[in-house]
Design an enzyme around this catalytic site. Structure first.
Site, mmCIF file in Angstrom:
data_model
loop_
_atom_site.group_PDB
_atom_site.id
_atom_site.type_symbol
_atom_site.label_atom_id
_atom_site.label_comp_id
_atom_site.label_asym_id
_atom_site.label_seq_id
_atom_site.Cartn_x
_atom_site.Cartn_y
_atom_site.Cartn_z
ATOM 1 N N SER A 12 0.800 -1.225 0.000
ATOM 2 C CA SER A 12 0.000 0.000 0.000
ATOM 3 C C SER A 12 0.832 1.273 0.000
ATOM 4 C CB SER A 12 -0.943 0.020 1.212
ATOM 5 O OG SER A 12 -0.203 -0.062 2.424
ATOM 6 N N ARG A 15 8.545 3.788 1.227
ATOM 7 C CA ARG A 15 9.300 4.843 1.910
ATOM 8 C C ARG A 15 10.753 4.797 1.491
ATOM 9 N NH1 ARG A 15 7.859 3.149 6.926
ATOM 10 N NH2 ARG A 15 8.930 1.214 6.356
ATOM 11 N N ASP A 237 10.823 -8.372 2.086
ATOM 12 C CA ASP A 237 10.644 -7.470 3.224
ATOM 13 C C ASP A 237 10.613 -8.205 4.560
ATOM 14 O OD1 ASP A 237 8.136 -8.591 2.766
ATOM 15 O OD2 ASP A 237 7.168 -6.686 2.284
ATOM 16 N N THR A 238 10.034 -9.409 4.593
ATOM 17 C CA THR A 238 10.041 -10.147 5.855
ATOM 18 C C THR A 238 11.445 -10.617 6.208
ATOM 19 O OG1 THR A 238 7.811 -10.922 5.325
ATOM 20 C CG2 THR A 238 8.942 -12.012 7.143
ATOM 21 N N GLN A 303 -7.634 -3.767 6.405
ATOM 22 C CA GLN A 303 -7.473 -2.708 5.417
ATOM 23 C C GLN A 303 -8.644 -2.681 4.443
ATOM 24 O OE1 GLN A 303 -3.708 -3.725 3.672
ATOM 25 N NE2 GLN A 303 -2.525 -3.163 5.483
#
Length: 475
Positions: A12, A15, A237-238, A303
């Site tokens: 979503s 950064r 990412d994990t 979400q």
């Protein structure tokens, strides 16, 4: 002081974060934030990779405007999704999203070629309908001409790193999620790839986290006005998030976000029939470690109900409404019906009706149904992990954005009867930076990094309530 950039892109948002390492402390500064999401292209749900790359460039240029020159940069994203390039390095495919229904029914077709027992014994990867193996087989079945033209297979962060450097590699932690990497050799499993009819030559050399790809492409160097090294983090990412678990001793971790990833870090894969029966995955980690974990649908469901309610309620407001709700209906959060339904609220209500539970009606009731369902699933997975490892873990470490939900944290503590340690929230970004710092010599190893993280970031604690204080669920 060592300044590095971590680019962390989720389903979503994304950064660009500046991380500064000085005096055994890591400080973070958000440089640029941008939205992400699936868009429909030619009847498929896709990611906008070119726009995401432009957002990364904006973040780098903001560093220049701030008179900050990072030493290096690394990118992490979600797993399994990919692009294919032709011999001129042009895109042959859109970056189709894992929630697209193109893999419906494909898993069963692959089962006819390679049994689940054999596939799991080789890869140790959890069976999920959207795994890369099934996406590729769907492409082979429906668009074989594309696979015939394919010269390069790149997962999403691989492609973004390619745009920065011009170098094509497949990073290890993300590659393991494809269900095409052999857990023992840590290389592409040629037998699986050949049996399924995928072009073996399109897969790139697998590179481990901390690999330095070198500097930026010349034109980007000129555009930004400075050069920097591009260093592979754990691009899944994990994989980056687990690096930031502030524990040296074995612990259960829960990376809480759009997906919930719950598991234990291990030094070897567990590809046993028992692990298969629990459907645990053995995803690659940094320094040859394995993340023995379960993928759970996670806060995606919350979400989606926010979207159904036209974002009238914040996550915090939904948690407060849930606290005062008396409903105790639960759903199976891992049911594929919740992967991308047309209307999440209606899907939850239909499930409760079909299972003869009280149907949640209000926003608070629906939110509570989600929260207690997640907590119940976390409890089950914690028990499975303890049975698999033959160990009793005293606490659970919750990391990631979902760790900010105090109501859910307490539910986890109450359900598992374990102490819950919460933080850091920015675990993925921190883990990304740690890989860069180790590659640059600023941090010696993971154990030292975790000590620094523990000293640099706040960790909250939740203790389980007594049995008399804990609510019971309908099923």
């Amino acid at each position: 002081m060592i300044d590095c950039l971590a680019v962390d892109i989720g389903a979503s948002s994304g950064r660009v974060i500046l991380g500064s390492l000085q005096n055994d402390r890591i400080d973070l500064e958000e440089i640029h934030r941008f939205e992400n999401g699936m868009v429909e292209k030619n009847g498929q749900f896709c990611w906008e990779l070119n726009r995401l790359f432009e957002e990364i460039k904006i973040g780098i240029k903001k560093c220049r405007d701030l008179a900050v020159q990072p030493v290096s940069i690394g990118i992490d994203t979600w797993a399994v999704d990919f692009v294919l390039l032709d011999e001129q390095d042009q895109l042959l495919t859109e970056a189709v999203a894992y929630r697209d229904p193109r893999t419906n029914g494909i898993m069963e077709e692959v089962d006819e070629i390679i049994s689940r027992e054999d596939l799991y014994a080789k890869t140790g990867i959890q069976f999920l309908t959207f795994n890369t193996i099934y996406q590729l087989y769907s492409l082979k079945k429906n668009h074989p001409e594309i696979l015939r033209k394919a010269k390069s297979f790149l997962l999403i962060p691989d492609y973004l790193h390619f745009l920065l450097t011009g170098k094509k590699v497949n990073e290890y932690t993300n590659a393991t999620t494809t269900q095409l990497v052999n857990a023992s050799t840590k290389e592409w499993d040629q037998d699986i790839i050949t049996k399924l009819g995928f072009p073996l030559e399109m897969f790139q050399e697998i590179q481990k986290p901390k690999t330095n790809l070198g500097g930026l492409k010349k034109e980007l160097n000129e555009e930004f006005g400075f050069d920097m090294e591009v260093i592979l983090p754990a691009t899944h990412d994990t994989g980056s998030a687990v690096i930031a678990v502030p524990e040296v001793e074995p612990t259960i971790y829960l990376s809480s976000g759009t997906w919930s990833l719950m598991g234990v870090e291990n030094h070897f894969p567990i590809c046993s029939p028992k692990a298969l029966s629990y459907n645990f995955t053995n995803e690659g980690g940094i320094d040859g470690r394995f993340r023995v974990l379960k993928n759970i649908m996670g806060l995606w469901i919350l979400q989606e109900i926010r979207r159904n309610f036209e974002n009238r309620y914040s996550f915090a407001e939904l948690a407060e409404l849930a606290k005062t709700s008396g409903i105790n209906s639960i759903i199976d959060v891992e049911d594929d019906r919740f992967l991308k339904p047309d209307h999440m609220v209606e899907e939850i209500q239909a499930y409760c009706q079909e299972t003869k539970q009280t149907i949640p009606e209000t926003p608070g009731e629906i939110a509570k149904c989600i929260f207690i369902s997640l907590a119940e699933r976390y409890k089950q997975v914690a028990l499975e992990l303890e049975k698999l490892f033959g160990n009793t873990y005293q606490k659970i470490n919750i990391i990631g954005g979902g760790a900010q939900n105090a109501y859910l944290n307490q539910l986890v503590a109450d359900g598992t009867k374990k102490e819950v340690h919460v933080g850091p929230v920015e675990a993925t970004t921190i883990g990304n930076l740690v890989a860069q710092y180790i590659a640059l010599g600023g941090i010696e190893n993971i154990d030292q990094a975790r000590t620094i993280i523990k000293d640099s970031f706040t960790v909250d604690k939740y203790s389980p309530k007594s049995n008399e204080e804990v609510e019971s669920y309908e099923c």
